[in-house]
Design a protein around this motif. Structure first.
Motif, short mmCIF file in Angstrom:
data_model
loop_
_atom_site.label_atom_id
_atom_site.label_comp_id
_atom_site.label_asym_id
_atom_site.label_seq_id
_atom_site.Cartn_x
_atom_site.Cartn_y
_atom_site.Cartn_z
N LEU A 33 -20.37 19.11 21.75
CA LEU A 33 -19.81 19.40 23.13
C LEU A 33 -20.25 21.02 23.34
CD1 LEU A 33 -16.35 17.96 23.65
CD2 LEU A 33 -18.38 17.75 25.22
N ARG A 62 -22.44 22.47 26.24
CA ARG A 62 -21.90 23.38 27.09
C ARG A 62 -23.17 24.68 27.37
NH1 ARG A 62 -16.86 27.22 26.27
NH2 ARG A 62 -18.60 27.92 24.76
N TRP A 81 -15.69 18.61 30.06
CA TRP A 81 -15.36 19.55 29.01
C TRP A 81 -14.73 21.09 29.64
CZ3 TRP A 81 -21.15 18.82 29.51
CH2 TRP A 81 -21.75 19.61 29.83
N LEU A 129 -11.23 20.37 29.51
CA LEU A 129 -10.73 20.42 28.32
C LEU A 129 -10.83 21.90 27.62
CD1 LEU A 129 -10.14 18.23 25.84
CD2 LEU A 129 -12.32 18.75 25.01
N GLU A 130 -11.60 22.58 27.79
CA GLU A 130 -11.52 23.98 27.51
C GLU A 130 -10.24 24.84 28.13
OE1 GLU A 130 -14.74 26.26 26.98
OE2 GLU A 130 -13.04 27.91 26.10
N VAL A 131 -10.09 24.43 29.43
CA VAL A 131 -8.95 25.15 30.18
C VAL A 131 -7.39 24.59 29.44
CG1 VAL A 131 -7.30 24.90 32.02
CG2 VAL A 131 -9.85 25.36 32.32
N TRP A 132 -7.63 23.35 29.15
CA TRP A 132 -6.22 22.78 28.36
C TRP A 132 -6.15 23.31 26.96
CZ3 TRP A 132 -5.48 20.21 23.66
CH2 TRP A 132 -3.99 19.76 23.64
N GLY A 133 -7.44 23.34 26.36
CA GLY A 133 -7.48 24.01 24.84
C GLY A 133 -6.82 25.29 24.98
N ASN A 134 -7.26 26.34 25.65
CA ASN A 134 -6.71 27.62 25.71
C ASN A 134 -5.41 27.60 26.00
OD1 ASN A 134 -9.14 28.81 25.05
ND2 ASN A 134 -9.99 28.48 27.06
N ARG A 187 -3.29 26.54 23.13
CA ARG A 187 -3.33 27.35 22.03
C ARG A 187 -2.38 28.54 22.32
NH1 ARG A 187 -8.96 28.89 19.91
NH2 ARG A 187 -9.23 29.10 22.02
N GLY A 214 -13.09 26.40 16.37
CA GLY A 214 -11.58 26.38 17.04
C GLY A 214 -11.33 27.90 17.59
N CYS A 250 -13.76 28.71 20.88
CA CYS A 250 -13.78 28.13 22.17
C CYS A 250 -12.75 27.07 22.43
CB CYS A 250 -15.10 27.78 22.86
SG CYS A 250 -15.70 26.12 22.20
N GLY A 251 -11.91 26.97 23.61
CA GLY A 251 -10.90 26.04 23.80
C GLY A 251 -11.63 24.79 23.50
N ILE A 252 -12.71 24.26 23.50
CA ILE A 252 -13.09 22.92 23.60
C ILE A 252 -12.99 22.60 22.10
CG2 ILE A 252 -15.27 21.76 23.42
CD1 ILE A 252 -16.18 22.86 25.97
N ASN A 253 -13.27 23.45 21.16
CA ASN A 253 -13.46 22.91 19.91
C ASN A 253 -11.71 23.06 19.28
OD1 ASN A 253 -16.02 22.04 18.64
ND2 ASN A 253 -16.78 24.07 19.83
N TYR A 254 -10.97 23.95 19.71
CA TYR A 254 -9.80 23.84 19.55
C TYR A 254 -9.28 22.70 19.87
CZ TYR A 254 -4.94 25.07 19.45
OH TYR A 254 -3.52 25.23 19.36
N ALA A 255 -9.45 22.07 21.04
CA ALA A 255 -9.03 20.88 21.49
C ALA A 255 -9.59 19.81 20.82
CB ALA A 255 -9.44 20.57 23.18
N LEU A 256 -10.85 19.81 20.48
CA LEU A 256 -11.15 18.69 19.50
C LEU A 256 -10.68 18.54 18.11
CD1 LEU A 256 -13.42 17.55 21.41
CD2 LEU A 256 -15.19 17.98 19.99
#
Lengths: 126, 126
Positions: free
Chosen positions: A36, A40, A104, A107-112, A115, B18, B21-27
DNA sequence: GCCATTACTTCCTTTTTTGTGTGTACCTCA
DNA sequence: TGAGGTACACACAAAAAAGGAAGTAATGGC
């Protein structure tokens, strides 16, 4: 490469789940550690091997090669070789790859956000 | 459990990405084979262990337990034990888990579209 | 007493993924 | 002549993920 063992339960489950729903089909294509991230990086512009390598912290030549190969085989990126010396190879998103961008991003928004939430509950507990 | 080796490059890369970026944190949270599937099953209603097991083809007790544990630790699902015999344990999405629903929906849509596209290029080549 | 049910646990093996180190072809420029 | 850059390939090793088989506690029903 992946070198999967056709007969293993592991591999059969992978396939069964891939058929079962689009989510797991997608995950089968995107599951690699760097995939991913690579996609990106290619979102805004075409990049060559060495440029990708520089933007991906700690990736090895081998890993980058592997992930690029798989992404290419799965139709997410395209690979263009220029007959020059030293060699030049450019990678770009395919239409399918570009279509994944909103996903993605969300996903990035959600991940941040997640966290942040996780860190807050941590400090709450202290 | 995951039983990761703190000192391995593998694990360090995982963590570095992780943070990166938020993507890999999510992954890192969603990477397990059955995780997104479990989350999706819980989207509409709370389910107990045995109900989840029945809806997930081929999953073993062990795998289901592991994935549920990790999802719980990562704050994506909640686990409620009822003091009955035989035991009853119910799993539900947390707010964070629910917030992820649009993302897996868009992944599902993309996955199905991409599979179709892939199948079409296959038949083209024949 | 014996069996069934539920939600696990433990120990162990196999499979898959990731990382390491070295080598290579080609040409260019010094 | 020799070093340097590019985009890999290959053999191997380590780590992580997944799966298999068996066992457990508690209790209710027969």
């Amino acid at each position: 490469m992946a070198a999967r063992k056709e007969t293993s339960t592991n591999n059969r489950n992978r396939e069964v789940l891939g058929d079962f729903c689009g989510i797991n089909y997608a995950l089968n294509l995107l599951g690699g550690r760097w995939k991913l991230l690579i996609l990106r990086k290619l979102e805004s512009h075409t990049l060559r091997f060495s440029e990708l390598k520089r933007t991906l912290p700690h990736i090895t030549d081998r890993m980058l090669t592997l992930q690029l190969r798989e992404l290419e085989q799965d139709g997410l990126i395209s690979r263009t070789v220029f007959a020059e010396v030293p060699p030049r190879v450019e990678y770009a998103l395919t239409a399918s790859g570009q279509a994944l961008a909103p996903t993605w991003q969300s996903l990035e928004v959600w991940g941040n956000a997640h966290r942040q939430a996780a860190e807050m509950t941590l400090t709450d507990k202290q």
